[in-house]
Design an enzyme around this catalytic site. Structure first.
Site, PDB file in Angstrom:
ATOM      1  N   ASP A  37       5.637  -3.274   5.712  1.00  0.00           N
ATOM      2  CA  ASP A  37       6.307  -2.683   4.553  1.00  0.00           C
ATOM      3  C   ASP A  37       7.503  -3.557   4.213  1.00  0.00           C
ATOM      4  OD1 ASP A  37       7.766  -0.684   2.770  1.00  0.00           O
ATOM      5  OD2 ASP A  37       6.150   0.602   3.481  1.00  0.00           O
ATOM      6  N   ASN A  87      -2.877  -0.386   1.656  1.00  0.00           N
ATOM      7  CA  ASN A  87      -2.313   0.851   1.123  1.00  0.00           C
ATOM      8  C   ASN A  87      -1.120   0.618   0.207  1.00  0.00           C
ATOM      9  OD1 ASN A  87      -1.621   3.934   1.361  1.00  0.00           O
ATOM     10  ND2 ASN A  87       0.234   2.864   2.016  1.00  0.00           N
ATOM     11  N   TYR A 155      -0.935  -0.500 -14.015  1.00  0.00           N
ATOM     12  CA  TYR A 155      -1.373   0.339 -12.895  1.00  0.00           C
ATOM     13  C   TYR A 155      -2.875   0.609 -13.004  1.00  0.00           C
ATOM     14  CZ  TYR A 155      -1.423   4.105  -9.456  1.00  0.00           C
ATOM     15  OH  TYR A 155      -1.702   4.878  -8.356  1.00  0.00           O
ATOM     16  N   LYS A 159      -5.732  -0.935 -10.418  1.00  0.00           N
ATOM     17  CA  LYS A 159      -6.529  -0.019  -9.597  1.00  0.00           C
ATOM     18  C   LYS A 159      -8.027  -0.163  -9.876  1.00  0.00           C
ATOM     19  CE  LYS A 159      -3.182   1.719  -7.229  1.00  0.00           C
ATOM     20  NZ  LYS A 159      -3.079   1.433  -5.777  1.00  0.00           N
ATOM     21  N   VAL A 188      -0.866  12.888  -4.977  1.00  0.00           N
ATOM     22  CA  VAL A 188      -0.511  13.104  -3.579  1.00  0.00           C
ATOM     23  C   VAL A 188       1.011  13.207  -3.476  1.00  0.00           C
ATOM     24  CG1 VAL A 188      -0.683  12.218  -1.219  1.00  0.00           C
ATOM     25  CG2 VAL A 188      -2.502  11.722  -2.871  1.00  0.00           C
ATOM     26  N   THR A 190       3.885  12.095  -2.292  1.00  0.00           N
ATOM     27  CA  THR A 190       4.516  10.954  -1.625  1.00  0.00           C
ATOM     28  C   THR A 190       5.847  10.683  -2.319  1.00  0.00           C
ATOM     29  OG1 THR A 190       3.555   9.304  -3.102  1.00  0.00           O
ATOM     30  CG2 THR A 190       2.242   9.945  -1.169  1.00  0.00           C
TER      31      THR A 190
END
Length: 248
Positions: A37, A87, A155, A159, A188, A190
């Site tokens: 990360d 991820n 985006y 994707k 989700v 997050t």
């Protein structure tokens, strides 16, 4: 427990959100995990909490040099890499296409698309040498359909690109016992999603048959399954996990 025993996995974007949940699930299932990360403080703390099966490497997924360092460090500590979970991802500026700058477009694609390419390219030699492996690329429902709530063209494009690149690698490396699949979550809970929308769903959740956002931990079992030998005949496919959102 032990479904990933003997696996050596790289999980990007692992300091928080889905990446953190995946890392915890992988260690619980017996994998050795290289967490990466740009957030080193949180990543190092998580690796320490997970114990000897985990290590952290600060990592910009859009950097070729960083990818080489991650793979080298992981192999030195745990051995050849057999699982990659791409991820890491960003949303970018929320804007319609006419208002999206070229710089913002390029930044999102550098992380979400080029980062996935660099990751797959970096681990493939290790997987080939080890006799096989599993690549799990985290895409989005925005890589399946045109969503009204998709933040921007970059985006959506990145994707969709992840979905296509996954299929190409599955075709190219299937004869090397390397599988590649994409996972397409909907909303989700997050930190990234909270920053972009209402954490509790609000109007967005009304369009989901289950009427709620997912917890990050609800995505991890699917990722574990795709990384494990239980999915040994599954490759090149999309796995939607969205509470039924795209069927509406």
């Amino acid at each position: 427990m032990g479904r990933l025993s003997g696996k050596v996995a790289i999980i990007t974007g692992a300091s928080q959100g889905m990446g953190e949940a995946h890392a915890k699930a992988f260690v619980a299932e017996g994998a050795s995990v290289i967490l990466t990360d740009v957030n080193a403080v949180a990543g190092e703390a998580l690796a320490e909490a997970l114990g000897s099966q985990a290590m952290f490497v600060k990592h910009d997924v859009s950097s070729e040099a960083d990818w080489a360092e991650v793979v080298a460090a992981g192999e030195a500590r745990f051995g050849r890499v057999t699982v990659l979970v791409n991820n890491a991802g960003i949303i970018g500026t929320i804007a319609k296409t006419a208002d999206l700058s070229a710089a913002d477009f390029a930044h999102v694609c550098a992380v979400n698309q080029t980062g996935v390419f660099l990751g797959m390219r970096a681990v493939l030699p290790s997987m080939v040498a080890s006799g096989g492996g599993s690549i799990v690329n985290i895409s989005s429902t925005s890589g399946m359909i045109a969503n009204v709530g998709t933040p921007n063209l970059a985006y959506a494009g990145s994707k969709f690109a992840v979905r296509g690149m996954t299929k190409q690698v599955a075709v190219e490396y299937g004869d090397q016992n390397i599988r590649a699949n994409s996972v397409h979550p909907g909303y989700v809970k997050t930190p990234m999603m909270v920053a972009a929308t209402d954490e509790d769903g609000g109007g967005a959740a009304a369009g989901i048959p289950l009427r709620r956002f997912a917890e990050a931990s609800e995505i991890s079992p699917l990722v574990v399954f795709l990384a494990s030998d239980e999915s040994s005949f599954i490759t090149g496919t999309e796995h939607v996990i969205d509470g039924g959102m795209i069927v509406c």
